[in-house]
Scaffold this motif. Structure first.
Motif, PDB file in Angstrom:
ATOM      1  N   GLN A 248      -9.273   7.281 -14.006  1.00  0.00           N
ATOM      2  CA  GLN A 248      -8.178   7.662 -12.716  1.00  0.00           C
ATOM      3  C   GLN A 248      -7.806   6.744 -11.963  1.00  0.00           C
ATOM      4  OE1 GLN A 248      -8.164  11.085 -11.900  1.00  0.00           O
ATOM      5  NE2 GLN A 248      -6.757   9.942 -10.544  1.00  0.00           N
ATOM      6  N   ARG A 249      -8.326   5.571 -11.812  1.00  0.00           N
ATOM      7  CA  ARG A 249      -7.824   4.513 -11.089  1.00  0.00           C
ATOM      8  C   ARG A 249      -6.703   3.799 -11.873  1.00  0.00           C
ATOM      9  NH1 ARG A 249     -13.055   2.698 -10.538  1.00  0.00           N
ATOM     10  NH2 ARG A 249     -13.015   0.843 -12.101  1.00  0.00           N
ATOM     11  N   ALA A 250      -6.634   3.681 -13.176  1.00  0.00           N
ATOM     12  CA  ALA A 250      -5.449   3.476 -13.918  1.00  0.00           C
ATOM     13  C   ALA A 250      -4.360   4.375 -13.695  1.00  0.00           C
ATOM     14  CB  ALA A 250      -5.834   3.161 -15.386  1.00  0.00           C
ATOM     15  N   VAL A 251      -4.545   5.593 -13.808  1.00  0.00           N
ATOM     16  CA  VAL A 251      -3.518   6.825 -13.664  1.00  0.00           C
ATOM     17  C   VAL A 251      -2.827   6.554 -12.001  1.00  0.00           C
ATOM     18  CG1 VAL A 251      -3.241   9.263 -13.463  1.00  0.00           C
ATOM     19  CG2 VAL A 251      -4.455   8.351 -15.297  1.00  0.00           C
ATOM     20  N   ASP A 252      -3.735   6.348 -11.143  1.00  0.00           N
ATOM     21  CA  ASP A 252      -3.263   6.433 -10.051  1.00  0.00           C
ATOM     22  C   ASP A 252      -2.421   5.071  -9.679  1.00  0.00           C
ATOM     23  OD1 ASP A 252      -4.695   8.516  -9.200  1.00  0.00           O
ATOM     24  OD2 ASP A 252      -6.313   7.461  -8.112  1.00  0.00           O
ATOM     25  N   HIS A 253      -2.575   4.104 -10.395  1.00  0.00           N
ATOM     26  CA  HIS A 253      -1.929   2.930 -10.159  1.00  0.00           C
ATOM     27  C   HIS A 253      -0.437   3.077 -10.911  1.00  0.00           C
ATOM     28  CE1 HIS A 253      -5.545   0.514  -9.084  1.00  0.00           C
ATOM     29  NE2 HIS A 253      -4.585  -0.484  -8.501  1.00  0.00           N
ATOM     30  N   LEU A 254      -0.819   3.738 -12.006  1.00  0.00           N
ATOM     31  CA  LEU A 254       0.773   3.848 -12.914  1.00  0.00           C
ATOM     32  C   LEU A 254       1.471   4.780 -12.208  1.00  0.00           C
ATOM     33  CD1 LEU A 254      -0.934   4.180 -16.743  1.00  0.00           C
ATOM     34  CD2 LEU A 254       0.526   2.061 -15.450  1.00  0.00           C
ATOM     35  N   ALA A 255       1.016   5.802 -11.441  1.00  0.00           N
ATOM     36  CA  ALA A 255       1.584   6.802 -10.576  1.00  0.00           C
ATOM     37  C   ALA A 255       2.540   5.989  -9.459  1.00  0.00           C
ATOM     38  CB  ALA A 255       0.854   7.926 -10.183  1.00  0.00           C
ATOM     39  N   GLU A 256       1.809   5.265  -8.794  1.00  0.00           N
ATOM     40  CA  GLU A 256       2.423   4.508  -7.917  1.00  0.00           C
ATOM     41  C   GLU A 256       3.741   3.715  -8.314  1.00  0.00           C
ATOM     42  OE1 GLU A 256       2.295   4.451  -4.528  1.00  0.00           O
ATOM     43  OE2 GLU A 256       0.805   5.885  -4.474  1.00  0.00           O
ATOM     44  N   LEU A 257       3.468   3.167  -9.581  1.00  0.00           N
ATOM     45  CA  LEU A 257       4.610   2.189 -10.323  1.00  0.00           C
ATOM     46  C   LEU A 257       5.642   3.238 -10.596  1.00  0.00           C
ATOM     47  CD1 LEU A 257       2.716  -0.416 -12.534  1.00  0.00           C
ATOM     48  CD2 LEU A 257       3.389  -0.486 -10.199  1.00  0.00           C
ATOM     49  N   VAL A 258       5.545   4.304 -11.145  1.00  0.00           N
ATOM     50  CA  VAL A 258       6.437   5.499 -11.535  1.00  0.00           C
ATOM     51  C   VAL A 258       7.210   5.745 -10.177  1.00  0.00           C
ATOM     52  CG1 VAL A 258       6.826   7.854 -12.356  1.00  0.00           C
ATOM     53  CG2 VAL A 258       5.397   6.226 -13.295  1.00  0.00           C
ATOM     54  N   GLN A 259       6.342   6.005  -9.031  1.00  0.00           N
ATOM     55  CA  GLN A 259       7.221   6.348  -7.725  1.00  0.00           C
ATOM     56  C   GLN A 259       8.034   5.109  -7.390  1.00  0.00           C
ATOM     57  OE1 GLN A 259       4.203   7.737  -5.442  1.00  0.00           O
ATOM     58  NE2 GLN A 259       4.335   9.623  -6.015  1.00  0.00           N
ATOM     59  N   LEU A 260       7.471   3.922  -7.648  1.00  0.00           N
ATOM     60  CA  LEU A 260       8.368   2.807  -7.113  1.00  0.00           C
ATOM     61  C   LEU A 260       9.738   2.705  -7.896  1.00  0.00           C
ATOM     62  CD1 LEU A 260       8.620   0.397  -4.985  1.00  0.00           C
ATOM     63  CD2 LEU A 260       7.246  -0.830  -6.665  1.00  0.00           C
ATOM     64  N   SER A 261       9.464   2.849  -9.249  1.00  0.00           N
ATOM     65  CA  SER A 261      10.803   2.933 -10.089  1.00  0.00           C
ATOM     66  C   SER A 261      11.694   3.832  -9.629  1.00  0.00           C
ATOM     67  CB  SER A 261      10.005   3.198 -11.458  1.00  0.00           C
ATOM     68  OG  SER A 261      11.121   3.250 -12.552  1.00  0.00           O
ATOM     69  N   GLN A 262      11.416   5.161  -9.404  1.00  0.00           N
ATOM     70  CA  GLN A 262      12.098   6.170  -8.786  1.00  0.00           C
ATOM     71  C   GLN A 262      12.854   5.874  -7.789  1.00  0.00           C
ATOM     72  OE1 GLN A 262      12.582   8.687 -10.855  1.00  0.00           O
ATOM     73  NE2 GLN A 262      14.573   9.122  -9.605  1.00  0.00           N
ATOM     74  N   ALA A 263      12.298   5.247  -6.861  1.00  0.00           N
ATOM     75  CA  ALA A 263      12.961   4.643  -5.418  1.00  0.00           C
ATOM     76  C   ALA A 263      13.879   3.504  -5.959  1.00  0.00           C
ATOM     77  CB  ALA A 263      11.856   3.971  -4.647  1.00  0.00           C
TER      78      ALA A 263
END
Length: 104
Positions: free
Chosen positions: A49-64
């Motif tokens: 769950q922690r890894a998925v949360d970290h990766l989701a943040e990176l995906v959102q930053l990439s989209q930004a």
């Protein structure tokens, strides 16, 4: 070459050097996510769950970064989103470390 690929190529040619740099940053973040997501199934429940949360943040930053590169958001908004992502990542990291020390 399909329509989507042609449109992306055309948009990239029209980008400023900052836009191209932002797209390159987005691509680096995508590469990190793509390489790390393969490890997620092998993790335990909490670590997963922690890894998925970290990766989701990176995906959102990439989209930004992509949104900035195409001129859809301002540099100030990109910076705001970046600071928010870093804050959330720090929070996720500190909560994970806290959980580990509580078990020991």
């Amino acid at each position: 070459m399909d329509v989507m690929t042609r449109n992306v190529a055309r948009m990239r040619r029209k980008l400023t050097w900052r836009g191209r740099k932002a797209l390159d940053s987005a691509r680096v973040l995508d590469d990190v996510v793509n390489s790390e997501v393969r490890l997620v199934p092998g993790l335990s429940g909490e670590a997963r769950q922690r890894a998925v949360d970290h990766l989701a943040e990176l995906v959102q930053l990439s989209q930004a970064y992509r949104h900035y590169s195409y001129g859809w958001i301002s540099r100030r908004e990109l910076e705001r989103r970046g600071r928010g992502a870093l804050g959330r990542l720090e929070s996720l990291s500190s909560s994970g470390a806290q959980q580990l020390t509580e078990r020991e």
